[in-house]
Design a protein around this motif. Structure first.
Motif, PDB file in Angstrom:
ATOM      1  N   ALA A 245       0.411  -1.246   0.137  1.00  0.00           N
ATOM      2  CA  ALA A 245      -0.178   0.147   0.076  1.00  0.00           C
ATOM      3  C   ALA A 245       0.828   1.476   0.125  1.00  0.00           C
ATOM      4  N   LYS A 246       1.728   1.480   0.596  1.00  0.00           N
ATOM      5  CA  LYS A 246       2.714   2.249   1.010  1.00  0.00           C
ATOM      6  C   LYS A 246       3.290   2.528  -1.029  1.00  0.00           C
ATOM      7  N   ILE A 247       4.457   2.068  -0.786  1.00  0.00           N
ATOM      8  CA  ILE A 247       4.676   1.611  -2.645  1.00  0.00           C
ATOM      9  C   ILE A 247       3.493   2.474  -3.175  1.00  0.00           C
ATOM     10  N   ALA A 248       2.278   1.285  -3.332  1.00  0.00           N
ATOM     11  CA  ALA A 248       1.532   2.311  -4.659  1.00  0.00           C
ATOM     12  C   ALA A 248       1.596   4.012  -4.033  1.00  0.00           C
ATOM     13  N   ASP A 249       1.327   4.125  -3.209  1.00  0.00           N
ATOM     14  CA  ASP A 249       0.591   5.365  -2.956  1.00  0.00           C
ATOM     15  C   ASP A 249       1.928   7.087  -3.280  1.00  0.00           C
ATOM     16  N   PHE A 250       3.224   5.832  -2.580  1.00  0.00           N
ATOM     17  CA  PHE A 250       4.190   6.932  -3.641  1.00  0.00           C
ATOM     18  C   PHE A 250       4.474   6.136  -5.055  1.00  0.00           C
ATOM     19  N   VAL A 251       4.547   5.551  -5.363  1.00  0.00           N
ATOM     20  CA  VAL A 251       4.783   4.958  -7.316  1.00  0.00           C
ATOM     21  C   VAL A 251       3.413   6.349  -7.738  1.00  0.00           C
ATOM     22  N   MET A 252       2.391   6.389  -6.774  1.00  0.00           N
ATOM     23  CA  MET A 252       1.271   7.151  -8.080  1.00  0.00           C
ATOM     24  C   MET A 252       1.657   8.166  -8.318  1.00  0.00           C
ATOM     25  N   ASN A 253       1.911   8.782  -7.276  1.00  0.00           N
ATOM     26  CA  ASN A 253       2.376  10.265  -6.682  1.00  0.00           C
ATOM     27  C   ASN A 253       3.151  10.744  -7.525  1.00  0.00           C
ATOM     28  N   ARG A 254       4.908   9.470  -7.240  1.00  0.00           N
ATOM     29  CA  ARG A 254       5.774  10.562  -7.967  1.00  0.00           C
ATOM     30  C   ARG A 254       6.451  10.589  -9.885  1.00  0.00           C
ATOM     31  N   TYR A 255       5.026   9.469 -10.174  1.00  0.00           N
ATOM     32  CA  TYR A 255       5.455   9.605 -11.286  1.00  0.00           C
ATOM     33  C   TYR A 255       4.051   9.481 -12.056  1.00  0.00           C
ATOM     34  N   LYS A 256       2.905  10.636 -10.959  1.00  0.00           N
ATOM     35  CA  LYS A 256       2.187  10.896 -12.401  1.00  0.00           C
ATOM     36  C   LYS A 256       1.022  10.133 -12.449  1.00  0.00           C
ATOM     37  N   LEU A 257       0.835   9.202 -11.958  1.00  0.00           N
ATOM     38  CA  LEU A 257       0.313   8.024 -12.319  1.00  0.00           C
ATOM     39  C   LEU A 257      -1.086   7.532 -12.249  1.00  0.00           C
ATOM     40  N   HIS A 258      -2.172   7.747 -13.228  1.00  0.00           N
ATOM     41  CA  HIS A 258      -3.639   7.364 -12.575  1.00  0.00           C
ATOM     42  C   HIS A 258      -4.438   5.654 -13.416  1.00  0.00           C
ATOM     43  N   PHE A 259      -5.914   5.847 -12.173  1.00  0.00           N
ATOM     44  CA  PHE A 259      -6.323   4.102 -12.827  1.00  0.00           C
ATOM     45  C   PHE A 259      -7.022   4.917 -14.758  1.00  0.00           C
ATOM     46  N   VAL A 260      -6.768   4.178 -14.704  1.00  0.00           N
ATOM     47  CA  VAL A 260      -7.978   4.708 -16.278  1.00  0.00           C
ATOM     48  C   VAL A 260      -9.705   4.024 -16.148  1.00  0.00           C
ATOM     49  N   GLU A 261     -10.760   5.009 -16.376  1.00  0.00           N
ATOM     50  CA  GLU A 261     -11.761   4.549 -15.712  1.00  0.00           C
ATOM     51  C   GLU A 261     -12.716   4.481 -17.221  1.00  0.00           C
ATOM     52  N   PHE A 262     -13.243   3.449 -17.195  1.00  0.00           N
ATOM     53  CA  PHE A 262     -13.946   3.164 -18.024  1.00  0.00           C
ATOM     54  C   PHE A 262     -15.805   2.646 -18.002  1.00  0.00           C
ATOM     55  N   LYS A 263     -17.011   3.191 -18.422  1.00  0.00           N
ATOM     56  CA  LYS A 263     -17.910   3.021 -17.380  1.00  0.00           C
ATOM     57  C   LYS A 263     -18.530   1.410 -18.371  1.00  0.00           C
ATOM     58  N   SER A 264     -17.759   1.012 -19.727  1.00  0.00           N
ATOM     59  CA  SER A 264     -17.989  -0.444 -20.246  1.00  0.00           C
ATOM     60  C   SER A 264     -16.693  -1.417 -20.828  1.00  0.00           C
ATOM     61  N   ILE A 265     -17.303  -2.266 -20.994  1.00  0.00           N
ATOM     62  CA  ILE A 265     -16.064  -3.156 -21.237  1.00  0.00           C
ATOM     63  C   ILE A 265     -16.482  -2.543 -23.535  1.00  0.00           C
ATOM     64  N   LYS A 266     -17.633  -2.478 -23.527  1.00  0.00           N
ATOM     65  CA  LYS A 266     -17.585  -2.234 -25.106  1.00  0.00           C
ATOM     66  C   LYS A 266     -16.524  -0.763 -24.493  1.00  0.00           C
ATOM     67  N   GLU A 267     -16.152  -0.010 -24.171  1.00  0.00           N
ATOM     68  CA  GLU A 267     -16.219   1.175 -24.146  1.00  0.00           C
ATOM     69  C   GLU A 267     -14.092   0.811 -23.476  1.00  0.00           C
ATOM     70  N   LEU A 268     -14.063  -0.185 -22.882  1.00  0.00           N
ATOM     71  CA  LEU A 268     -12.813  -0.089 -22.946  1.00  0.00           C
ATOM     72  C   LEU A 268     -11.998  -0.702 -24.720  1.00  0.00           C
ATOM     73  N   ALA A 269     -12.641  -2.202 -24.781  1.00  0.00           N
ATOM     74  CA  ALA A 269     -12.830  -2.385 -25.904  1.00  0.00           C
ATOM     75  C   ALA A 269     -12.255  -1.458 -27.126  1.00  0.00           C
ATOM     76  N   ARG A 270     -12.527  -0.540 -27.539  1.00  0.00           N
ATOM     77  CA  ARG A 270     -12.773   0.287 -28.032  1.00  0.00           C
ATOM     78  C   ARG A 270     -12.051   1.363 -27.728  1.00  0.00           C
ATOM     79  N   GLU A 271     -11.548   1.738 -26.503  1.00  0.00           N
ATOM     80  CA  GLU A 271     -10.603   2.637 -26.997  1.00  0.00           C
ATOM     81  C   GLU A 271      -8.895   2.898 -26.352  1.00  0.00           C
TER      82      GLU A 271
END
Length: 375
Positions: free
Chosen positions: A185-211
Motif C-alpha cells: 500500500a505504501k509503495i503504491a501511494d508513493f509510486v502513483m504520486n512520484r510518477y504521475k500515474l492514474h487508473f484508467v476509468e471506463f464505464k463498459s467493456i465496449k468502451e474499454l475495447a474501443r478506446e
C-alpha cells in the motif's frame, strides 16, 4: 501397429477437438477447451496467426480406433525473433502407449524436417496466449481454462523418447488477503504520486475495447518481449484477441494504469474460474453449456479467480507499479467474494515475479515444462 493420418477441414478439426473430450471425460482435473474457441484457433481462416504460421494436424489410429492427436506448428515470427528453426508441437493427447506417443511426435518431426526445421519443442501453441507446457507436478490439481492437463506418464514417455526439458513454469495458488501487506500500500501511494500515474476509468467493456484495447495488448508486447519463446503480436492478432476475449471479462476485473500522457503502462486482467463450468459443459455451449458458463462468469462466482495476464512496460517495471496493480485488483477481488487466486504460468527463472507472489500467502501447486529434441 499405429497409423498416423493428417486431418484438416471442418470434419477433421471436429474429430481432432473431440478426441480430448472423450479421453478425459469424467477426469476431475482436466478442463476441456471450449469447442468454438479452439476451432477458431486451429482454423486457418479464423486465426490471424496464420499470416506467419503454418500448421498440420495429426491423429493416431490403432486397431481402427482413435488413440492420439497432435498439432505441428511452424511460427516464422518466433523463429526469426529467437534466431532458430523450431517446429512446435501442441495439443498433444494420447492413450497410455509409448508407441502412440512416439508415432505422433515423429509425424511432427518429419513434417518439421521437410520444412527445414532443426529442433522440435512443445507443448506450445501459435502464441503465448494458447495452452502450453506439459504438467510435471500437480496431477491431482484441477487445471484452469488456460492450461492443459496430462497424466504422469506423459513426461515419463517424453524422457524415454530422448526429449530434454526446455523451459520450466510454476503455477501458484494465492490466498486473497483481507488487506494487502502494508508495504504494498505504501509503495503504491508513493509510486502513483512520484510518477504521475492514474487508473484508467471506463464505464463498459465496449468502451474499454474501443478506446483502450489495442493499447492494452501493446503493453504485453513490450512487457513480454524477453520472455521465453514470446514474439510481438501482430495487429491482426491483437484485433482478434480484443474481439474474442475482452468482451467476456467483467470490467471490475481489469485494471489499467496510465501516465500523465495517457499512455498505458500496466495492465492486469483476471476472471472468475471457469474450470467447473467448462467441465460441466464438456467443451460445448449447447444444449446447456452456455448456462453453466454465464452463471460462473457473472452470477455465481467460484471462490477461485484466474489471474490471466499481468504486464508492466519495461521502463516502469522496477518502480513498484506491480504493487499498484495488485492493490487495486486485490481490493476488487475481496469485494466480489473471492478467496483464492490462480496465477497463470510463471517462468521458474523469473525470480522477480516469484518473489512478488511470496509476499502473499501462496504455494506452488503445479509445475510444467516444454520438451525439446534436435532433429
Amino acid at each position: 501397429m499405429v497409423e498416423i493420418i493428417s486431418v484438416s477441414g471442418r470434419r477433421g478439426l471436429r474429430k481432432f477437438i473431440h478426441f480430448n473430450y472423450r479421453l478425459y471425460k469424467g477426469n476431475p482435473y482436466a478442463v476441456p477447451e471450449l469447442y468454438f474457441d479452439l476451432e477458431r484457433t486451429l482454423n486457418p481462416k479464423k486465426n490471424a496467426a496464420f499470416e506467419f504460421c503454418k500448421a498440420k494436424y495429426f491423429m493416431a489410429l490403432k486397431d481402427g480406433k482413435e488413440v492420439g492427436r497432435i498439432a505441428g506448428i511452424i511460427n516464422d515470427h518466433a523463429n526469426q525473433r529467437w534466431q532458430e528453426k523450431t517446429v512446435r508441437f501442441g495439443w498433444i493427447d494420447f492413450v497410455e502407449d509409448i508407441e502412440v506417443a512416439q508415432a505422433l511426435l515423429e509425424a511432427v518431426a518429419d513434417w518439421g524436417r521437410e520444412n527445414g526445421m532443426e529442433k522440435i519443442e512443445g507443448p506450445l501453441g501459435f502464441a503465448d496466449f494458447d495452452r502450453e507446457g506439459m504438467l510435471t507436478e500437480g496431477f491431482d490439481q484441477q487445471s484452469t481454462i488456460a492450461t492443459p492437463y496430462n497424466p504422469p506418464f506423459y513426461p515419463q514417455f517424453m524422457e524415454q523418447l530422448g526429449y530434454q526439458v526446455g523451459n520450466k513454469w510454476l503455477e501458484m495458488r494465492i490466498t486473497v488477503p483481507e488487506t494487502l501487506p502494508e508495504r504494498h500500500a505504501k509503495i503504491a501511494d508513493f509510486v502513483m504520486n512520484r510518477y504521475k500515474l492514474h487508473f484508467v476509468e471506463f464505464k463498459s467493456i465496449k468502451e474499454l475495447a474501443r478506446e483502450w484495447g489495442y493499447k492494452m495488448f501493446e503493453v504485453f508486447n513490450k512487457a513480454y518481449v524477453d520472455i521465453y519463446g514470446f514474439y510481438p503480436l501482430s495487429q491482426g492478432q491483437i484485433e482478434q484477441y480484443i474481439k474474442q476475449y475482452i468482451s467476456l471479462v467483467d470490467r471490475r476485473m481489469i485494471s489499467l494504469i496510465a501516465n500523465d500522457r495517457d499512455e498505458v503502462v500496466a495492465v492486469g486482467i483476471a476472471m472468475p474460474s471457469l474450470s467447473d463450468a467448462c467441465q460441466k459443459a464438456n467443451g460445448r455451449l449447447l444444449p446447456s453449456g452456455w448456462w453453466h458458463l454465464l452463471k460462473a462468469m457473472y452470477w455465481k462466482y467460484s471462490k477461485v479467480l484466474d489471474l490471466l495476464l499481468l504486464g508492466v512496460v519495461p521502463e516502469y517495471q522496477s518502480m513498484g507499479v506491480n504493487s499498484i496493480l495488485l492493490e487495486h485488483m486485490g481490493q476488487n477481488f475481496k469485494k466480489m467474494g473471492f478467496q483464492f487466486a490462480e496465477t497463470n504460468l510463471e517462468m521458474e527463472s523469473n525470480t522477480q515475479v516469484i518473489a512478488m507472489w511470496k509476499a502473499f500467502d501462496c504455494k506452488i501447486h503445479k509445475r510444467r515444462c516444454t520438451f525439446i529434441k534436435q532433429l
